[in-house]
Design a protein around this motif. Structure first.
Motif, PDB file in Angstrom:
ATOM      1  N   GLY A 149      25.924  62.179 123.875  1.00 51.02           N
ATOM      2  CA  GLY A 149      26.798  61.149 124.468  1.00 51.02           C
ATOM      3  C   GLY A 149      27.827  61.071 123.305  1.00 51.02           C
ATOM      4  O   GLY A 149      29.086  60.827 123.621  1.00 51.02           O
ATOM      5  N   VAL A 150      27.399  60.812 122.194  1.00 46.86           N
ATOM      6  CA  VAL A 150      28.399  60.387 121.053  1.00 46.86           C
ATOM      7  C   VAL A 150      29.460  61.666 120.823  1.00 46.86           C
ATOM      8  O   VAL A 150      30.653  61.396 120.540  1.00 46.86           O
ATOM      9  CB  VAL A 150      27.629  59.899 119.854  1.00 46.86           C
ATOM     10  CG1 VAL A 150      28.712  59.848 118.688  1.00 46.86           C
ATOM     11  CG2 VAL A 150      27.055  58.487 119.996  1.00 46.86           C
ATOM     12  N   SER A 151      28.644  62.633 120.980  1.00 45.77           N
ATOM     13  CA  SER A 151      29.572  64.052 120.515  1.00 45.77           C
ATOM     14  C   SER A 151      30.758  64.282 121.382  1.00 45.77           C
ATOM     15  O   SER A 151      31.924  64.367 121.205  1.00 45.77           O
ATOM     16  CB  SER A 151      28.763  64.993 120.541  1.00 45.77           C
ATOM     17  OG  SER A 151      27.731  65.236 119.343  1.00 45.77           O
ATOM     18  N   LEU A 152      30.388  63.908 122.696  1.00 47.24           N
ATOM     19  CA  LEU A 152      31.369  63.836 123.855  1.00 47.24           C
ATOM     20  C   LEU A 152      32.450  62.849 123.662  1.00 47.24           C
ATOM     21  O   LEU A 152      33.623  62.993 123.788  1.00 47.24           O
ATOM     22  CB  LEU A 152      30.701  63.598 125.386  1.00 47.24           C
ATOM     23  CG  LEU A 152      29.957  64.990 125.715  1.00 47.24           C
ATOM     24  CD1 LEU A 152      29.105  64.762 127.091  1.00 47.24           C
ATOM     25  CD2 LEU A 152      30.827  66.135 125.771  1.00 47.24           C
ATOM     26  N   VAL A 153      32.132  61.671 123.441  1.00 44.90           N
ATOM     27  CA  VAL A 153      33.092  60.552 123.111  1.00 44.90           C
ATOM     28  C   VAL A 153      34.121  60.928 121.977  1.00 44.90           C
ATOM     29  O   VAL A 153      35.264  60.688 121.965  1.00 44.90           O
ATOM     30  CB  VAL A 153      32.321  59.124 122.781  1.00 44.90           C
ATOM     31  CG1 VAL A 153      33.080  58.441 122.121  1.00 44.90           C
ATOM     32  CG2 VAL A 153      31.610  58.769 123.889  1.00 44.90           C
ATOM     33  N   ALA A 154      33.392  61.271 120.798  1.00 41.23           N
ATOM     34  CA  ALA A 154      34.069  62.068 119.787  1.00 41.23           C
ATOM     35  C   ALA A 154      35.306  63.096 120.140  1.00 41.23           C
ATOM     36  O   ALA A 154      36.480  62.958 119.687  1.00 41.23           O
ATOM     37  CB  ALA A 154      33.413  62.458 118.654  1.00 41.23           C
ATOM     38  N   GLN A 155      34.837  63.967 120.963  1.00 43.56           N
ATOM     39  CA  GLN A 155      35.708  64.921 121.420  1.00 43.56           C
ATOM     40  C   GLN A 155      36.932  64.281 122.299  1.00 43.56           C
ATOM     41  O   GLN A 155      38.004  64.699 122.196  1.00 43.56           O
ATOM     42  CB  GLN A 155      34.947  66.096 121.966  1.00 43.56           C
ATOM     43  CG  GLN A 155      33.949  66.882 121.326  1.00 43.56           C
ATOM     44  CD  GLN A 155      33.226  67.975 122.164  1.00 43.56           C
ATOM     45  OE1 GLN A 155      33.839  68.675 122.691  1.00 43.56           O
ATOM     46  NE2 GLN A 155      31.914  68.079 121.865  1.00 43.56           N
ATOM     47  N   GLN A 156      36.519  63.332 122.972  1.00 48.16           N
ATOM     48  CA  GLN A 156      37.356  62.767 124.245  1.00 48.16           C
ATOM     49  C   GLN A 156      38.268  61.734 123.302  1.00 48.16           C
ATOM     50  O   GLN A 156      39.560  61.931 123.619  1.00 48.16           O
ATOM     51  CB  GLN A 156      36.531  61.850 125.142  1.00 48.16           C
ATOM     52  CG  GLN A 156      37.742  61.155 125.971  1.00 48.16           C
ATOM     53  CD  GLN A 156      36.828  60.056 126.892  1.00 48.16           C
ATOM     54  OE1 GLN A 156      35.976  59.232 126.355  1.00 48.16           O
ATOM     55  NE2 GLN A 156      37.048  60.163 128.152  1.00 48.16           N
ATOM     56  N   GLN A 157      37.955  61.292 122.265  1.00 42.99           N
ATOM     57  CA  GLN A 157      38.759  60.302 121.631  1.00 42.99           C
ATOM     58  C   GLN A 157      39.723  61.296 120.674  1.00 42.99           C
ATOM     59  O   GLN A 157      41.001  60.513 120.445  1.00 42.99           O
ATOM     60  CB  GLN A 157      37.842  59.629 120.505  1.00 42.99           C
ATOM     61  CG  GLN A 157      37.229  58.136 121.227  1.00 42.99           C
ATOM     62  CD  GLN A 157      38.052  57.144 121.898  1.00 42.99           C
ATOM     63  OE1 GLN A 157      38.809  56.720 120.947  1.00 42.99           O
ATOM     64  NE2 GLN A 157      37.843  56.927 123.109  1.00 42.99           N
ATOM     65  N   ILE A 158      39.202  62.487 120.034  1.00 39.51           N
ATOM     66  CA  ILE A 158      40.258  63.266 119.327  1.00 39.51           C
ATOM     67  C   ILE A 158      41.319  63.835 120.454  1.00 39.51           C
ATOM     68  O   ILE A 158      42.482  63.674 120.000  1.00 39.51           O
ATOM     69  CB  ILE A 158      39.446  64.284 118.582  1.00 39.51           C
ATOM     70  CG1 ILE A 158      38.713  63.748 117.478  1.00 39.51           C
ATOM     71  CG2 ILE A 158      40.324  65.276 117.972  1.00 39.51           C
ATOM     72  CD1 ILE A 158      37.797  64.289 116.654  1.00 39.51           C
ATOM     73  N   ALA A 159      40.697  64.041 121.247  1.00 38.82           N
ATOM     74  CA  ALA A 159      41.703  64.676 122.456  1.00 38.82           C
ATOM     75  C   ALA A 159      42.995  63.669 122.743  1.00 38.82           C
ATOM     76  O   ALA A 159      44.175  63.794 122.633  1.00 38.82           O
ATOM     77  CB  ALA A 159      41.090  65.336 123.604  1.00 38.82           C
ATOM     78  N   GLN A 160      42.399  62.502 123.107  1.00 36.82           N
ATOM     79  CA  GLN A 160      43.231  61.362 123.529  1.00 36.82           C
ATOM     80  C   GLN A 160      44.181  61.105 122.159  1.00 36.82           C
ATOM     81  O   GLN A 160      45.548  60.824 122.348  1.00 36.82           O
ATOM     82  CB  GLN A 160      42.464  60.053 123.725  1.00 36.82           C
ATOM     83  CG  GLN A 160      41.847  60.344 125.193  1.00 36.82           C
ATOM     84  CD  GLN A 160      41.190  58.818 125.347  1.00 36.82           C
ATOM     85  OE1 GLN A 160      40.794  58.169 124.781  1.00 36.82           O
ATOM     86  NE2 GLN A 160      40.470  58.897 126.689  1.00 36.82           N
ATOM     87  N   ALA A 161      43.782  61.163 121.140  1.00 38.89           N
ATOM     88  CA  ALA A 161      44.718  60.862 119.805  1.00 38.89           C
ATOM     89  C   ALA A 161      45.731  61.902 119.596  1.00 38.89           C
ATOM     90  O   ALA A 161      46.606  61.400 119.508  1.00 38.89           O
ATOM     91  CB  ALA A 161      43.503  60.852 118.442  1.00 38.89           C
ATOM     92  N   TYR A 162      45.372  63.076 119.964  1.00 36.87           N
ATOM     93  CA  TYR A 162      46.418  63.956 119.377  1.00 36.87           C
ATOM     94  C   TYR A 162      47.402  64.175 120.560  1.00 36.87           C
ATOM     95  O   TYR A 162      48.536  64.481 120.728  1.00 36.87           O
ATOM     96  CB  TYR A 162      45.867  65.355 119.065  1.00 36.87           C
ATOM     97  CG  TYR A 162      45.267  66.480 119.863  1.00 36.87           C
ATOM     98  CD1 TYR A 162      45.761  66.848 121.110  1.00 36.87           C
ATOM     99  CD2 TYR A 162      43.798  66.884 119.466  1.00 36.87           C
ATOM    100  CE1 TYR A 162      44.959  67.846 121.876  1.00 36.87           C
ATOM    101  CE2 TYR A 162      43.107  67.601 120.219  1.00 36.87           C
ATOM    102  CZ  TYR A 162      43.720  68.213 121.469  1.00 36.87           C
ATOM    103  OH  TYR A 162      43.031  68.938 122.156  1.00 36.87           O
ATOM    104  N   MET A 163      46.822  63.928 121.856  1.00 34.97           N
ATOM    105  CA  MET A 163      48.061  63.646 123.010  1.00 34.97           C
ATOM    106  C   MET A 163      48.831  62.424 122.782  1.00 34.97           C
ATOM    107  O   MET A 163      50.097  62.368 123.023  1.00 34.97           O
ATOM    108  CB  MET A 163      47.094  63.364 124.487  1.00 34.97           C
ATOM    109  CG  MET A 163      46.499  64.634 124.876  1.00 34.97           C
ATOM    110  SD  MET A 163      47.608  66.106 125.205  1.00 34.97           S
ATOM    111  CE  MET A 163      48.674  65.324 126.382  1.00 34.97           C
ATOM    112  N   ARG A 164      48.385  61.314 122.338  1.00 34.41           N
ATOM    113  CA  ARG A 164      49.450  60.169 121.911  1.00 34.41           C
ATOM    114  C   ARG A 164      50.182  60.475 120.615  1.00 34.41           C
ATOM    115  O   ARG A 164      51.556  60.040 120.642  1.00 34.41           O
ATOM    116  CB  ARG A 164      48.323  58.952 121.397  1.00 34.41           C
ATOM    117  CG  ARG A 164      47.502  58.438 122.586  1.00 34.41           C
ATOM    118  CD  ARG A 164      46.655  57.246 122.003  1.00 34.41           C
ATOM    119  NE  ARG A 164      47.745  56.040 121.425  1.00 34.41           N
ATOM    120  CZ  ARG A 164      47.078  55.247 120.514  1.00 34.41           C
ATOM    121  NH1 ARG A 164      45.896  55.582 120.129  1.00 34.41           N
ATOM    122  NH2 ARG A 164      47.712  54.427 119.780  1.00 34.41           N
ATOM    123  N   MET A 165      49.678  61.050 119.415  1.00 34.40           N
ATOM    124  CA  MET A 165      50.295  61.726 118.548  1.00 34.40           C
ATOM    125  C   MET A 165      51.704  62.608 119.034  1.00 34.40           C
ATOM    126  O   MET A 165      52.739  62.362 118.813  1.00 34.40           O
ATOM    127  CB  MET A 165      49.673  62.377 117.724  1.00 34.40           C
ATOM    128  CG  MET A 165      50.125  63.289 116.529  1.00 34.40           C
ATOM    129  SD  MET A 165      49.469  64.420 115.690  1.00 34.40           S
ATOM    130  CE  MET A 165      49.284  65.770 116.875  1.00 34.40           C
TER     131      MET A 165
END
Length: 350
Positions: A149-165
Protein backbone atom coordinates in the motif's frame (compact mmCIF):
# COMPACT_ATOMS: atom_id res chain seq x y z
CA UNK A 1 24.04 46.98 -7.95
CA UNK A 2 23.49 44.36 -5.21
CA UNK A 3 26.03 41.55 -5.14
CA UNK A 4 25.13 38.18 -3.62
CA UNK A 5 27.82 36.99 -1.21
CA UNK A 6 28.13 33.50 0.19
CA UNK A 7 26.88 33.59 3.78
CA UNK A 8 25.56 30.04 3.78
CA UNK A 9 27.07 26.96 5.35
CA UNK A 10 26.08 23.71 3.71
CA UNK A 11 23.99 21.84 6.31
CA UNK A 12 25.82 19.02 8.08
CA UNK A 13 23.21 16.46 7.14
CA UNK A 14 24.18 16.76 3.46
CA UNK A 15 27.54 15.15 4.24
CA UNK A 16 25.83 12.61 6.50
CA UNK A 17 23.62 11.36 3.67
CA UNK A 18 25.79 11.83 0.57
CA UNK A 19 27.63 8.47 0.61
CA UNK A 20 24.35 6.53 0.72
CA UNK A 21 22.78 8.73 -1.95
CA UNK A 22 25.76 8.50 -4.29
CA UNK A 23 25.97 4.72 -3.98
CA UNK A 24 22.24 4.33 -4.63
CA UNK A 25 22.29 6.62 -7.68
CA UNK A 26 25.31 4.90 -9.21
CA UNK A 27 23.90 1.44 -8.55
CA UNK A 28 20.60 2.24 -10.24
CA UNK A 29 22.28 3.65 -13.34
CA UNK A 30 24.76 0.74 -13.49
CA UNK A 31 21.81 -1.61 -14.05
CA UNK A 32 20.97 0.24 -17.27
CA UNK A 33 22.86 -1.62 -20.01
CA UNK A 34 22.68 0.94 -22.80
CA UNK A 35 25.02 3.25 -24.67
CA UNK A 36 22.80 6.10 -23.45
CA UNK A 37 24.35 5.58 -20.03
CA UNK A 38 27.53 7.37 -21.16
CA UNK A 39 25.57 10.59 -21.66
CA UNK A 40 23.87 10.19 -18.28
CA UNK A 41 27.10 9.50 -16.40
CA UNK A 42 28.48 12.68 -17.99
CA UNK A 43 25.45 14.70 -16.90
CA UNK A 44 25.63 13.34 -13.35
CA UNK A 45 29.29 14.40 -13.09
CA UNK A 46 30.73 10.89 -12.97
CA UNK A 47 32.39 10.74 -16.42
CA UNK A 48 33.83 12.89 -19.16
CA UNK A 49 32.32 12.89 -22.65
CA UNK A 50 34.42 9.84 -23.59
CA UNK A 51 33.08 7.84 -20.66
CA UNK A 52 36.26 8.01 -18.54
CA UNK A 53 35.63 8.23 -14.79
CA UNK A 54 36.00 11.70 -13.27
CA UNK A 55 34.87 13.48 -10.14
CA UNK A 56 33.23 16.65 -11.42
CA UNK A 57 30.83 18.94 -9.55
CA UNK A 58 27.69 16.89 -9.05
CA UNK A 59 25.13 19.30 -7.67
CA UNK A 60 23.74 19.45 -4.15
CA UNK A 61 21.58 16.30 -4.29
CA UNK A 62 19.07 18.40 -2.35
CA UNK A 63 15.98 16.32 -3.04
CA UNK A 64 17.36 12.91 -2.03
CA UNK A 65 18.92 14.50 1.08
CA UNK A 66 15.49 15.86 1.98
CA UNK A 67 13.99 12.39 1.55
CA UNK A 68 16.46 10.98 4.07
CA UNK A 69 15.92 13.92 6.42
CA UNK A 70 12.18 13.22 6.28
CA UNK A 71 12.91 9.61 7.23
CA UNK A 72 15.00 10.73 10.20
CA UNK A 73 12.20 13.06 11.28
CA UNK A 74 9.96 10.06 12.03
CA UNK A 75 12.79 7.95 13.45
CA UNK A 76 12.69 5.62 10.47
CA UNK A 77 15.38 3.62 8.71
CA UNK A 78 16.96 5.90 6.13
CA UNK A 79 18.00 3.01 3.90
CA UNK A 80 14.35 2.10 3.41
CA UNK A 81 13.74 5.35 1.51
CA UNK A 82 16.75 5.15 -0.84
CA UNK A 83 14.58 3.97 -3.77
CA UNK A 84 12.44 7.10 -3.32
CA UNK A 85 15.51 9.33 -2.97
CA UNK A 86 17.01 7.81 -6.12
CA UNK A 87 13.78 8.18 -8.07
CA UNK A 88 13.28 11.84 -7.19
CA UNK A 89 16.88 12.74 -8.05
CA UNK A 90 16.56 11.09 -11.47
CA UNK A 91 13.24 12.85 -12.08
CA UNK A 92 14.98 16.11 -11.19
CA UNK A 93 17.85 15.41 -13.59
CA UNK A 94 15.41 14.45 -16.35
CA UNK A 95 13.99 17.95 -15.93
CA UNK A 96 17.42 19.61 -15.90
CA UNK A 97 18.45 18.01 -19.18
CA UNK A 98 15.26 19.19 -20.87
CA UNK A 99 15.39 22.58 -19.14
CA UNK A 100 18.89 23.22 -20.50
CA UNK A 101 17.61 22.62 -24.04
CA UNK A 102 14.55 24.82 -23.58
CA UNK A 103 16.55 27.68 -22.02
CA UNK A 104 19.49 27.22 -24.43
CA UNK A 105 21.82 26.98 -21.43
CA UNK A 106 25.23 25.89 -22.65
CA UNK A 107 26.85 25.30 -19.25
CA UNK A 108 25.90 23.58 -16.00
CA UNK A 109 28.35 23.24 -13.11
CA UNK A 110 31.03 24.86 -15.30
CA UNK A 111 30.79 22.11 -17.96
CA UNK A 112 29.04 22.08 -21.36
CA UNK A 113 25.50 20.81 -21.02
CA UNK A 114 24.49 17.45 -22.41
CA UNK A 115 22.73 18.89 -25.48
CA UNK A 116 25.80 20.96 -26.35
CA UNK A 117 28.03 17.85 -26.32
CA UNK A 118 25.70 15.31 -28.00
CA UNK A 119 22.97 17.39 -29.64
CA UNK A 120 19.35 18.05 -28.76
CA UNK A 121 17.92 14.75 -29.99
CA UNK A 122 20.29 12.64 -27.91
CA UNK A 123 19.77 14.89 -24.89
CA UNK A 124 15.98 14.48 -25.11
CA UNK A 125 16.29 10.70 -25.27
CA UNK A 126 18.80 10.66 -22.41
CA UNK A 127 16.51 12.76 -20.24
CA UNK A 128 13.47 10.64 -21.05
CA UNK A 129 15.26 7.46 -20.07
CA UNK A 130 16.22 9.03 -16.73
CA UNK A 131 12.52 9.39 -16.02
CA UNK A 132 12.10 5.65 -16.57
CA UNK A 133 15.05 4.97 -14.24
CA UNK A 134 13.03 6.78 -11.60
CA UNK A 135 9.98 4.60 -12.25
CA UNK A 136 12.09 1.47 -11.99
CA UNK A 137 13.67 2.58 -8.74
CA UNK A 138 10.35 2.96 -6.90
CA UNK A 139 9.34 -0.58 -7.81
CA UNK A 140 12.10 -1.82 -5.48
CA UNK A 141 10.27 -0.58 -2.38
CA UNK A 142 8.33 -3.81 -1.82
CA UNK A 143 11.54 -5.81 -2.22
CA UNK A 144 13.06 -4.09 0.84
CA UNK A 145 10.04 -4.55 3.11
CA UNK A 146 7.87 -1.50 2.44
CA UNK A 147 4.20 -2.49 2.38
CA UNK A 148 2.42 -2.76 -0.96
CA UNK A 149 0.00 0.00 0.00
CA UNK A 150 2.74 2.48 0.92
CA UNK A 151 4.76 1.49 -2.16
CA UNK A 152 1.80 2.25 -4.41
CA UNK A 153 1.19 5.58 -2.68
CA UNK A 154 4.86 6.48 -3.19
CA UNK A 155 4.72 5.63 -6.89
CA UNK A 156 1.51 7.62 -7.29
CA UNK A 157 2.92 10.64 -5.41
CA UNK A 158 6.11 10.69 -7.49
CA UNK A 159 4.11 10.45 -10.74
CA UNK A 160 1.86 13.30 -9.61
CA UNK A 161 4.91 15.34 -8.60
CA UNK A 162 6.61 15.06 -11.96
CA UNK A 163 3.39 15.82 -13.79
CA UNK A 164 3.05 18.98 -11.70
CA UNK A 165 6.70 19.78 -12.39
CA UNK A 166 6.12 19.43 -16.15
CA UNK A 167 3.03 21.62 -15.90
CA UNK A 168 5.13 24.26 -14.14
CA UNK A 169 7.75 24.08 -16.88
CA UNK A 170 5.01 24.58 -19.47
CA UNK A 171 3.80 27.66 -17.59
CA UNK A 172 7.36 29.00 -17.40
CA UNK A 173 7.81 28.64 -21.16
CA UNK A 174 4.40 30.21 -21.83
CA UNK A 175 5.38 33.25 -19.73
CA UNK A 176 8.18 34.05 -22.19
CA UNK A 177 5.64 35.08 -24.86
CA UNK A 178 3.62 37.29 -22.53
CA UNK A 179 4.22 40.97 -21.86
CA UNK A 180 2.96 40.79 -18.28
CA UNK A 181 2.99 38.08 -15.64
CA UNK A 182 1.71 38.69 -12.12
CA UNK A 183 3.57 37.68 -8.96
CA UNK A 184 0.67 35.35 -8.09
CA UNK A 185 1.01 33.63 -11.47
CA UNK A 186 4.74 33.30 -10.88
CA UNK A 187 4.18 31.71 -7.46
CA UNK A 188 1.67 29.29 -8.99
CA UNK A 189 4.28 28.32 -11.57
CA UNK A 190 7.17 27.75 -9.14
CA UNK A 191 5.08 25.72 -6.70
CA UNK A 192 4.73 23.27 -9.59
CA UNK A 193 8.04 23.53 -11.45
CA UNK A 194 10.28 23.58 -8.37
CA UNK A 195 8.10 22.97 -5.36
CA UNK A 196 6.43 19.73 -6.42
CA UNK A 197 9.54 17.55 -6.08
CA UNK A 198 10.77 19.30 -2.94
CA UNK A 199 7.55 18.93 -0.95
CA UNK A 200 7.16 15.34 -2.18
CA UNK A 201 10.72 14.57 -1.04
CA UNK A 202 10.03 15.47 2.58
CA UNK A 203 6.56 13.92 2.64
CA UNK A 204 7.55 10.57 1.15
CA UNK A 205 10.70 10.35 3.25
CA UNK A 206 8.54 10.42 6.37
CA UNK A 207 5.68 8.32 4.98
CA UNK A 208 7.81 5.50 3.57
CA UNK A 209 10.25 5.35 6.50
CA UNK A 210 7.33 4.94 8.90
CA UNK A 211 5.76 2.41 6.49
CA UNK A 212 2.50 4.29 6.87
CA UNK A 213 2.46 3.81 10.67
CA UNK A 214 2.95 7.44 11.72
CA UNK A 215 -0.06 9.47 12.85
CA UNK A 216 0.22 11.51 9.69
CA UNK A 217 0.97 14.80 11.42
CA UNK A 218 4.70 14.74 10.78
CA UNK A 219 4.48 13.68 7.08
CA UNK A 220 1.72 16.22 6.45
CA UNK A 221 3.64 18.92 8.31
CA UNK A 222 6.75 18.15 6.28
CA UNK A 223 4.75 18.44 3.09
CA UNK A 224 3.63 21.92 4.15
CA UNK A 225 7.19 22.88 5.09
CA UNK A 226 8.38 21.50 1.75
CA UNK A 227 5.88 23.73 -0.02
CA UNK A 228 7.57 26.77 1.53
CA UNK A 229 11.06 25.38 0.97
CA UNK A 230 10.24 24.95 -2.73
CA UNK A 231 9.34 28.61 -3.04
CA UNK A 232 12.43 29.58 -1.07
CA UNK A 233 14.67 27.57 -3.37
CA UNK A 234 13.30 29.06 -6.59
CA UNK A 235 13.22 32.64 -5.35
CA UNK A 236 16.88 32.31 -4.37
CA UNK A 237 17.62 30.76 -7.76
CA UNK A 238 16.01 33.78 -9.41
CA UNK A 239 18.06 36.17 -7.29
CA UNK A 240 21.23 34.31 -8.30
CA UNK A 241 20.15 34.37 -11.95
CA UNK A 242 20.46 38.16 -11.88
CA UNK A 243 22.84 39.10 -9.07
CA UNK A 244 24.82 35.90 -8.59
CA UNK A 245 28.45 35.26 -9.46
CA UNK A 246 30.01 32.63 -11.69
CA UNK A 247 29.88 30.25 -8.69
CA UNK A 248 26.50 29.18 -10.04
CA UNK A 249 28.19 27.54 -13.05
CA UNK A 250 26.06 29.65 -15.38
CA UNK A 251 26.66 33.03 -17.06
CA UNK A 252 26.38 36.05 -14.75
CA UNK A 253 23.06 37.86 -15.36
CA UNK A 254 22.05 34.91 -17.53
CA UNK A 255 18.35 35.27 -16.71
CA UNK A 256 18.36 38.81 -18.09
CA UNK A 257 20.23 37.81 -21.25
CA UNK A 258 17.70 34.98 -21.75
CA UNK A 259 14.78 37.33 -20.97
CA UNK A 260 13.50 34.93 -18.34
CA UNK A 261 10.28 35.99 -16.61
CA UNK A 262 11.86 35.23 -13.26
CA UNK A 263 10.79 37.07 -10.11
CA UNK A 264 13.18 40.03 -10.60
CA UNK A 265 11.99 40.61 -14.17
CA UNK A 266 8.34 40.25 -13.19
CA UNK A 267 8.73 42.76 -10.37
CA UNK A 268 10.59 45.28 -12.54
CA UNK A 269 8.13 44.94 -15.42
CA UNK A 270 5.15 45.41 -13.08
CA UNK A 271 6.48 48.08 -10.74
CA UNK A 272 8.58 50.42 -12.88
CA UNK A 273 6.84 53.51 -14.23
CA UNK A 274 7.24 56.16 -16.91
CA UNK A 275 10.32 56.00 -19.12
CA UNK A 276 11.77 53.12 -17.10
CA UNK A 277 8.67 51.00 -17.70
CA UNK A 278 8.72 51.74 -21.43
CA UNK A 279 12.44 50.96 -21.64
CA UNK A 280 11.99 47.71 -19.73
CA UNK A 281 9.22 46.54 -22.06
CA UNK A 282 11.18 47.60 -25.15
CA UNK A 283 14.26 45.68 -24.03
CA UNK A 284 12.30 42.50 -23.28
CA UNK A 285 10.63 42.75 -26.72
CA UNK A 286 14.00 42.52 -28.50
CA UNK A 287 15.14 39.30 -30.16
CA UNK A 288 18.52 39.32 -28.43
CA UNK A 289 20.07 41.36 -25.65
CA UNK A 290 23.62 42.61 -25.21
CA UNK A 291 25.64 43.80 -22.22
CA UNK A 292 24.29 47.36 -22.52
CA UNK A 293 20.75 46.01 -22.29
CA UNK A 294 21.71 44.02 -19.21
CA UNK A 295 23.14 47.11 -17.52
CA UNK A 296 19.98 49.08 -18.38
CA UNK A 297 17.78 46.38 -16.84
CA UNK A 298 19.95 46.22 -13.72
CA UNK A 299 19.64 50.01 -13.32
CA UNK A 300 15.84 49.82 -13.65
CA UNK A 301 15.70 46.99 -11.10
CA UNK A 302 17.86 49.00 -8.72
CA UNK A 303 15.57 52.02 -9.00
CA UNK A 304 12.47 49.85 -8.55
CA UNK A 305 13.84 48.15 -5.41
CA UNK A 306 13.62 44.76 -7.09
CA UNK A 307 16.41 43.09 -5.13
CA UNK A 308 14.85 44.19 -1.83
CA UNK A 309 11.45 42.93 -2.98
CA UNK A 310 12.85 39.49 -3.84
CA UNK A 311 14.65 39.27 -0.50
CA UNK A 312 11.43 40.19 1.30
CA UNK A 313 9.57 37.41 -0.53
CA UNK A 314 12.26 34.96 0.51
CA UNK A 315 12.02 36.10 4.14
CA UNK A 316 8.23 35.71 4.07
CA UNK A 317 8.36 32.07 2.98
CA UNK A 318 11.22 31.25 5.35
CA UNK A 319 9.12 32.64 8.23
CA UNK A 320 6.21 30.42 7.17
CA UNK A 321 8.47 27.35 6.97
CA UNK A 322 10.04 28.15 10.36
CA UNK A 323 6.64 28.27 12.02
CA UNK A 324 5.73 24.86 10.62
CA UNK A 325 9.05 23.32 11.70
CA UNK A 326 8.65 24.75 15.21
CA UNK A 327 5.31 22.96 15.54
CA UNK A 328 6.52 19.51 14.48
CA UNK A 329 6.85 16.71 17.04
CA UNK A 330 10.38 15.71 16.06
CA UNK A 331 13.79 15.21 17.67
CA UNK A 332 15.55 18.51 18.39
CA UNK A 333 18.65 17.43 16.46
CA UNK A 334 16.51 16.91 13.35
CA UNK A 335 14.69 20.19 13.97
CA UNK A 336 18.09 21.92 13.89
CA UNK A 337 18.82 20.19 10.57
CA UNK A 338 15.63 21.69 9.15
CA UNK A 339 16.55 25.17 10.36
CA UNK A 340 20.04 24.75 8.89
CA UNK A 341 18.40 23.73 5.61
CA UNK A 342 16.16 26.80 5.55
CA UNK A 343 19.03 29.17 6.28
CA UNK A 344 21.07 27.51 3.53
CA UNK A 345 18.25 27.93 1.00
CA UNK A 346 17.87 31.59 1.93
CA UNK A 347 21.58 32.45 1.80
CA UNK A 348 23.21 30.08 -0.71
CA UNK A 349 25.29 31.57 -3.53
CA UNK A 350 25.19 28.66 -5.95
Amino acid sequence: MPVVTDRANVPEFFARYQPMIDTALRSELARYASDIRTTQRYHMGWADKNGADIDATQGKRLRPAMVLLGADAVGGETRSVLPVATALEYVHNFSLIHDDIEDRDRFRHHRPTLWVVWGEETAIVSGNSMLKLADRSTRALCEIGVSLGVSLVAQQQIAQAYMRMIEGQYMDIAFEDRNTVSVDEYLSMIERKTGALIETSLYLGALVASNGNSNGRVPDGLRRAGYEFGRLFQIRDDILGVWGSDETGKPVCGDILNKKKSLPAIHALNSSTGKAAAQMREIYDREELDDRDVQSVLKIMDEAGTYEFCESMSAKHWAAASEIIDGLDIDERIRKDFFDLGEFLVERSS
